[in-house]
Each structure stands twice: as C-alpha cells, then as structure tokens.
Design a protein around this motif. Structure first.
Motif, mmCIF file in Angstrom:
data_model
loop_
_atom_site.group_PDB
_atom_site.id
_atom_site.type_symbol
_atom_site.label_atom_id
_atom_site.label_comp_id
_atom_site.label_asym_id
_atom_site.label_seq_id
_atom_site.Cartn_x
_atom_site.Cartn_y
_atom_site.Cartn_z
ATOM 1 N N LEU A 4 0.832 -1.204 0.000
ATOM 2 C CA LEU A 4 0.000 0.000 0.000
ATOM 3 C C LEU A 4 0.866 1.253 0.000
ATOM 4 C CD1 LEU A 4 -2.735 1.425 0.168
ATOM 5 C CD2 LEU A 4 -2.644 1.155 2.661
ATOM 6 N N LEU A 5 1.940 1.230 0.797
ATOM 7 C CA LEU A 5 2.844 2.380 0.854
ATOM 8 C C LEU A 5 3.595 2.563 -0.461
ATOM 9 C CD1 LEU A 5 4.345 1.971 4.450
ATOM 10 C CD2 LEU A 5 2.712 3.704 3.699
ATOM 11 N N LEU A 6 4.114 1.443 -0.992
ATOM 12 C CA LEU A 6 4.927 1.516 -2.205
ATOM 13 C C LEU A 6 4.120 1.876 -3.438
ATOM 14 C CD1 LEU A 6 7.309 -1.567 -1.770
ATOM 15 C CD2 LEU A 6 7.877 0.851 -1.478
ATOM 16 N N TRP A 7 2.925 1.284 -3.556
ATOM 17 C CA TRP A 7 2.158 1.420 -4.786
ATOM 18 C C TRP A 7 0.849 2.178 -4.613
ATOM 19 C CZ3 TRP A 7 5.737 0.340 -7.982
ATOM 20 C CH2 TRP A 7 6.652 -0.669 -7.713
ATOM 21 N N ILE A 136 15.983 5.362 -18.639
ATOM 22 C CA ILE A 136 16.081 4.739 -19.963
ATOM 23 C C ILE A 136 16.689 3.343 -19.863
ATOM 24 C CG2 ILE A 136 17.156 4.888 -22.230
ATOM 25 C CD1 ILE A 136 17.038 7.935 -21.977
ATOM 26 N N ILE A 137 17.767 3.216 -19.094
ATOM 27 C CA ILE A 137 18.451 1.912 -18.969
ATOM 28 C C ILE A 137 17.537 0.860 -18.334
ATOM 29 C CG2 ILE A 137 20.314 0.705 -17.774
ATOM 30 C CD1 ILE A 137 21.990 3.279 -18.121
ATOM 31 N N THR A 138 16.870 1.220 -17.248
ATOM 32 C CA THR A 138 15.976 0.246 -16.605
ATOM 33 C C THR A 138 14.793 -0.094 -17.496
ATOM 34 O OG1 THR A 138 14.846 2.069 -15.433
ATOM 35 C CG2 THR A 138 16.628 0.927 -14.266
ATOM 36 N N GLY A 139 14.342 0.885 -18.294
ATOM 37 C CA GLY A 139 13.260 0.606 -19.241
ATOM 38 C C GLY A 139 13.707 -0.353 -20.328
ATOM 39 N N TRP A 181 12.015 -6.277 -12.478
ATOM 40 C CA TRP A 181 12.665 -5.294 -13.351
ATOM 41 C C TRP A 181 11.706 -4.176 -13.754
ATOM 42 C CZ3 TRP A 181 12.821 -10.600 -14.440
ATOM 43 C CH2 TRP A 181 11.843 -11.083 -15.322
ATOM 44 N N PHE A 182 10.415 -4.482 -13.844
ATOM 45 C CA PHE A 182 9.440 -3.425 -14.119
ATOM 46 C C PHE A 182 9.275 -2.517 -12.896
ATOM 47 C CE2 PHE A 182 8.162 -6.205 -17.603
ATOM 48 C CZ PHE A 182 7.909 -5.284 -18.613
ATOM 49 N N LYS A 183 9.310 -3.105 -11.712
ATOM 50 C CA LYS A 183 9.201 -2.311 -10.488
ATOM 51 C C LYS A 183 10.392 -1.369 -10.338
ATOM 52 C CE LYS A 183 6.428 -5.702 -7.909
ATOM 53 N NZ LYS A 183 6.365 -6.581 -6.725
ATOM 54 N N ILE A 184 11.585 -1.880 -10.680
ATOM 55 C CA ILE A 184 12.782 -1.040 -10.605
ATOM 56 C C ILE A 184 12.657 0.130 -11.591
ATOM 57 C CG2 ILE A 184 15.267 -0.958 -11.083
ATOM 58 C CD1 ILE A 184 15.415 -3.853 -10.073
ATOM 59 N N HIS A 185 12.164 -0.166 -12.789
ATOM 60 C CA HIS A 185 11.986 0.894 -13.789
ATOM 61 C C HIS A 185 10.992 1.954 -13.301
ATOM 62 C CE1 HIS A 185 11.537 3.034 -17.496
ATOM 63 N NE2 HIS A 185 10.288 2.626 -17.681
ATOM 64 N N ILE A 186 9.923 1.509 -12.695
ATOM 65 C CA ILE A 186 8.917 2.451 -12.193
ATOM 66 C C ILE A 186 9.515 3.356 -11.131
ATOM 67 C CG2 ILE A 186 6.777 2.626 -10.855
ATOM 68 C CD1 ILE A 186 5.843 0.074 -12.319
ATOM 69 N N PHE A 190 10.094 7.359 -10.897
ATOM 70 C CA PHE A 190 9.646 8.157 -9.750
ATOM 71 C C PHE A 190 10.749 9.124 -9.315
ATOM 72 C CE2 PHE A 190 6.212 5.123 -7.829
ATOM 73 C CZ PHE A 190 5.359 5.496 -8.858
ATOM 74 N N GLY A 191 11.984 8.618 -9.268
ATOM 75 C CA GLY A 191 13.106 9.479 -8.917
ATOM 76 C C GLY A 191 13.267 10.607 -9.914
ATOM 77 N N LEU A 192 13.094 10.287 -11.207
ATOM 78 C CA LEU A 192 13.187 11.308 -12.254
ATOM 79 C C LEU A 192 12.116 12.376 -12.082
ATOM 80 C CD1 LEU A 192 14.314 12.389 -14.936
ATOM 81 C CD2 LEU A 192 12.789 10.784 -16.118
ATOM 82 N N TYR A 193 10.872 11.949 -11.815
ATOM 83 C CA TYR A 193 9.781 12.911 -11.636
ATOM 84 C C TYR A 193 10.000 13.781 -10.397
ATOM 85 C CZ TYR A 193 7.330 9.918 -14.980
ATOM 86 O OH TYR A 193 6.977 9.201 -16.094
#
Length: 229
Positions: A4-7, A136-139, A181-186, A190-193
């Motif tokens: 709940l906290l993470l997502w 970009i790399i994680t994506g 790997w999708f969670k890491i990309h997300i 988040f860090g970028l935003y």
C-alpha cells in the motif's frame, strides 16, 4: 501494508512534488526556467545527441501512452491479439529506447569531455542526466527481459494501476505479480519525476503557445529623415 505504501501512497507523494515543484519553480524562478543552452560552446555532439535523444524519447513516451493509458479492451475490440501487440511493442520500443539511450549517452559524454561545457554544468544538470539515463536503462532492461512472445503483459497490471492512480482509485494489489525489473523501472522514473521540477527538464513544458497568436513583428529599413527647409 508495504504494498500500500509503495504502490498506493508513494505515487501520490511523487505526483505532489512533481506538480507542486513546477508551480513553485515557476513562481520563484521564472528566469531560471530555461534549457540553459550551451550550443555556442559546442555544436557537433549536441546536434547528434539532442536529435537522437528527443526523437527517441518522444517515441518512447508515445509507446507508454499506447500501452499504459489505452485499456487492453480497446485493442481486443480492434482484433489486436496479445501476441501481436507484444511483437509491435518490442520491434518499435527497443529501437526508440536505444535511440534515446544513445542520445543521452552522447550528451553525457559531451558534458564530461568538453572542458567549457563541464565548467558550466551545474549539479542539477548532472542529476537530470543521471536520472534520465537510469530511467532509460531500466526501461530497456525491462523490455529486453520481456522479449519472449509469451512475456509479461503489463496492460493487465501496471496499466490499470496507473490509470487507477490518475482517477484516485488506488489498486496496489495489481502490482503484486509484476516482475522486479518493471518495479525497478517504475521507481527510477519516480526518482526522475521527483527531481524534474528542480532541473532544466522544466523546459519540456515551455512550448511558446502564445507565439502562435502573437502579432507579427515588422522590421523596416531605417531611412534617414530629410531635412525640411
């Protein structure tokens, strides 16, 4: 509780910083709301890197809209199967991501290798480049790990989760089965935003719309006034 906290909670914290940060930056630092162009210091690397990055990133964003905002039911109604969509996403998404990565890498190399550019680069510029590259790399990694034609279909999990956040209908349980790997990309996005409003990335929202309805500026040749007797 952790899910709940993470997502469910953290995405709204990021959205608050992203939107509130832009409002604050515009109110307090309009003169700093710029790309801080360094074209006059170096052009060749900038021309190649900027074109690759911008064309690649626009294609990537377009793919994200098609895959995450448009419900899977729309594709099913058009007769587009999961396999067909997956193949199209891989064939179009990987080249776009590679173009964006190549462009960002060239721009980073430019800032490191060209002394005049390096001296004028602020800490926020380094932060922006690093977070953009990480996203970009994680994506690319997430897409590469999902090359299998029977791979993970994010349109049934991540997509409705994102749409739920946008309409204030949080469904963190949808992220339980999402590959790591999708969670890491997300979270890299988040860090970028989070840092976006405090870097030169704000120029993405600076399209001069008012110029489209601005009156023409007419230039006239300067003519010396004749002396009147």
């Amino acid at each position: 509780m952790i899910d709940l906290l993470l997502w469910g909670v953290f995405p709204y914290i990021v959205l608050t910083i992203f939107i509130g940060g832009h409002i604050y930056r515009y109110q307090k630092d309009q003169f700093g709301w710029t790309t801080k162009s360094s074209e006059f210091l170096e052009k060749k690397l900038l021309r190649v890197g900027s074109v690759l990055f911008h064309f690649g990133i626009f294609a990537v964003l377009g793919g994200h809209v098609l895959g995450l905002i448009i419900p899977v039911e729309v594709y099913q109604s058009l007769g587009i199967t999961e396999h067909t969509y997956h193949v199209i996403a891989i064939v179009c998404g990987l080249p776009a991501g590679l173009a964006a990565f190549s462009g960002a890498t060239i721009l980073l190399y430019r800032r490191i290798s060209v002394k005049r550019i390096k001296v004028t680069t602020s800490p926020s510029d380094w932060v922006a480049l690093i977070f953009v590259l990480m996203a970009i790399i994680t994506g690319l990694l997430a897409t590469s790990f999902n090359v299998d034609a029977n791979g993970f279909d994010y349109r049934t999990t991540i997509a409705p989760w994102i749409r739920g956040i946008l309409v204030f209908h949080v469904q963190p349980e949808l992220m339980a089965s999402v590959p790591i790997w999708f969670k890491i990309h997300i979270y890299t996005t988040f860090g970028l935003y989070t840092v976006w409003p405090f870097t030169r990335l704000v120029h993405a929202f600076s399209f001069p719309i008012r110029y489209l309805r601005r009156s023409y500026i007419i230039y006239r040749e300067r003519v010396a006034l004749k002396k009147i007797d």
